[in-house]
Design an enzyme around this catalytic site. Structure first.
Site, PDB file in Angstrom:
ATOM      1  CE  LYS A  77     -52.753  90.238  60.480  1.00 17.83           C
ATOM      2  NZ  LYS A  77     -53.043  91.544  60.926  1.00 17.83           N
ATOM      3  CB  SER A 152     -52.831  94.231  58.447  1.00 13.00           C
ATOM      4  OG  SER A 152     -52.848  93.683  59.627  1.00 13.00           O
ATOM      5  CB  SER A 176     -55.380  94.967  61.646  1.00 14.89           C
ATOM      6  OG  SER A 176     -54.649  96.167  60.948  1.00 14.89           O
TER       7      SER A 176
END
EC number: 6.3.5.7
Length: 476
Positions: A77, A152, A176
């Site tokens: 990420k 997210s 997330s």
């Protein structure tokens, strides 16, 4: 979306059963075929990954045996830093920034022989539940391209689901990792706070943020967690609690385990198809020998407001550092320092980030601190005590991961409250500091994945993974 290949397991790559370069080429092939639609990767290191894979393949069997992730292609990420690689946090404000250091969790995977493929899209500064808040466009769910992948860490979940990586790293501040794992039909693990170093993580809310893995299987997720977990002197919140072998008891089954089912997680607002899949899986676990007990977590209704007070307060402080002075975007027309700060932040931050900074600044301001922030911290303690009491009676807790399957792109974009409620079952674990995971447990009538959430005591990821392995076995 149809996938042409099934990626090898970590074990198959690590042992040389599948060559590292072959595994990498499968991932790159999937990226070339699908990333244009899915938008999971923001940047790739093709040359570096290729050289790394060839190096791993050239090692002797004895040398390769020392590398627990030898040759495994992975993505991260883009809130985790790698020296010299772009780090955007999916925000315009970090345009052009290349950090001089590498996140500990990433470095541990590299040191273990893993092959870094690239960096993955996410909600801007990890703020969002749908991956629609990225400055570089939304990520689409590989299982249904008109649906969100969750947020997210949507890019991290989508990359695994679309066979663009054997495993990925994401972060979880209020769900997330677990919610995208549920939406995309993959495994996602939330480690206990302090179990995995946060050094090199671009922070959202420092008392809530965790780094954890996504993978196709519970075993692969357990192997990644075993590599990235452990004390790090670079992170003051890192724990020195010893790290066990997370694969040792994976196949022990659930016979004799006490599993708690909290009534508050099966109340109004839960999609009937999610309820059916999760309750059906719980009954399968009971049939496999688990003792299933009803429990109560009475302060759950206060979790969402508590989370959004604490998380936004911490975000407003953490994001104050992005001002255009040292790195990233700088407003070109500003003629005073104050104007540069104001214009840079106005140009660089998206609407959701601005909303959360404003809310966080408000709850920390004079006259409101006691009414909101202090009270939220008191409720956080009550939520943690709920879990402590529950874990006196049970070994793990099982719930839905999310109240619905993946919703349509744009469906909740104009309704922040509805979007925030997508995290209603996940924020509690972050507030309490405990560990958890989401494991696929079925599909809706439309074929959308549904995940079951497993929550465990502090530093008892082994039991969470053991239950997750049992769930996975029941789906076969």
């Amino acid at each position: 979306m149809e996938f042409q290949t099934t990626l090898p397991s970590i074990r198959a790559v690590r042992t040389g059963e599948v060559r590292a370069e072959a595994a990498l080429q499968e991932c790159l092939g999937a990226i070339d075929a699908h990333n244009g639609e899915v938008n999971a990767y923001l940047s790739l290191d093709r040359d570096g990954a290729g050289a790394r894979a060839r190096h791993i393949d050239a090692l002797s069997r004895e040398e390769r045996a020392k590398l627990p992730m030898g040759g495994v292609p992975f993505g991260i990420k883009d809130v985790l830093t790698v020296e010299g690689m772009p780090a955007t946090a999916s925000s315009k404000i970090l345009e052009g920034y290349r950090p001089p250091y590498t996140a500990t969790a990433v470095q541990r995977l590299i040191d273990a022989g893993a092959v870094l493929v690239g960096k993955l899209n996410c909600d801007e500064f990890a703020m969002g539940s749908s991956n629609e808040n990225s400055a570089y466009g939304p990520v689409k769910n590989p299982r249904a391209l008109d649906r969100v992948p969750g947020g997210s860490s949507g890019g991290s979940a989508a990359a695994v689901a679309a066979n663009m990586a054997v495993a990925t790293l994401g972060t979880d501040t209020g769900g997330s990792i677990r919610q995208p794992a549920s939406f995309c039909g993959v495994v996602g693990v939330l480690p206990t706070y302090g179990r995995v170093s946060r050094y090199g993580l671009i922070a959202f809310a420092s008392s809530l943020d965790r780094v954890g893995p996504f993978a196709h299987t519970v075993r692969d997720a357990a192997e990644v967690l075993g590599v990235i977990a452990g004390h790090d002197p670079m992170d003051a919140t890192s724990s020195s609690v010893p790290v066990p072998d997370y694969t040792e008891k994976l196949d022990a089954g659930v016979k004799g385990l006490r599993l708690g089912v909290p009534a508050e997680y099966f109340a109004e607002g839960l999609d009937p198809e999610v309820k059916r899949a999760v309750e059906g899986t719980i009954e399968q676990l009971r049939a496999a020998g688990a003792e299933v007990k009803p429990i109560s977590l009475p302060h759950t209704p206060y979790a969402i407001p508590t989370y959004y007070v604490i998380a936004t307060a911490e975000a407003s402080a953490n994001l104050a550092r992005f001002d255009g002075v040292r790195y990233g975007l700088r407003a070109p027309e500003a003629n005073t320092l104050a104007a540069m700060y104001r214009q840079t932040r106005d140009l660089g931050f998206g609407a959701e980030v601005k909303r959360r900074i404003l809310l966080g600044t408000y709850v920390l301001s004079a006259g409101y601190y006691d009414a909101y922030y202090k009270k939220a911290q008191q409720v956080r303690r009550l939520l943690a005590q709920d879990f402590l009491r529950a874990f006196e009676e049970v070994d793990a807790i099982v719930t839905p991961t999310a109240p619905t399957p993946a919703f349509k792109l744009g469906e909740k974009s104009d309704d922040p409250l509805s979007m925030y409620l997508a995290d209603i079952y996940t924020v509690t674990a972050n507030l309490a500091g405990i560990c958890g995971a989401s494991v696929p447990c079925g599909t809706s009538r439309e074929g959308l994945p549904i995940g079951i959430q497993i929550l465990g005591r502090h530093f008892d990821e082994a039991t969470v993974l053991r239950v997750g392995q049992a769930v996975e076995s029941l789906q076969k």
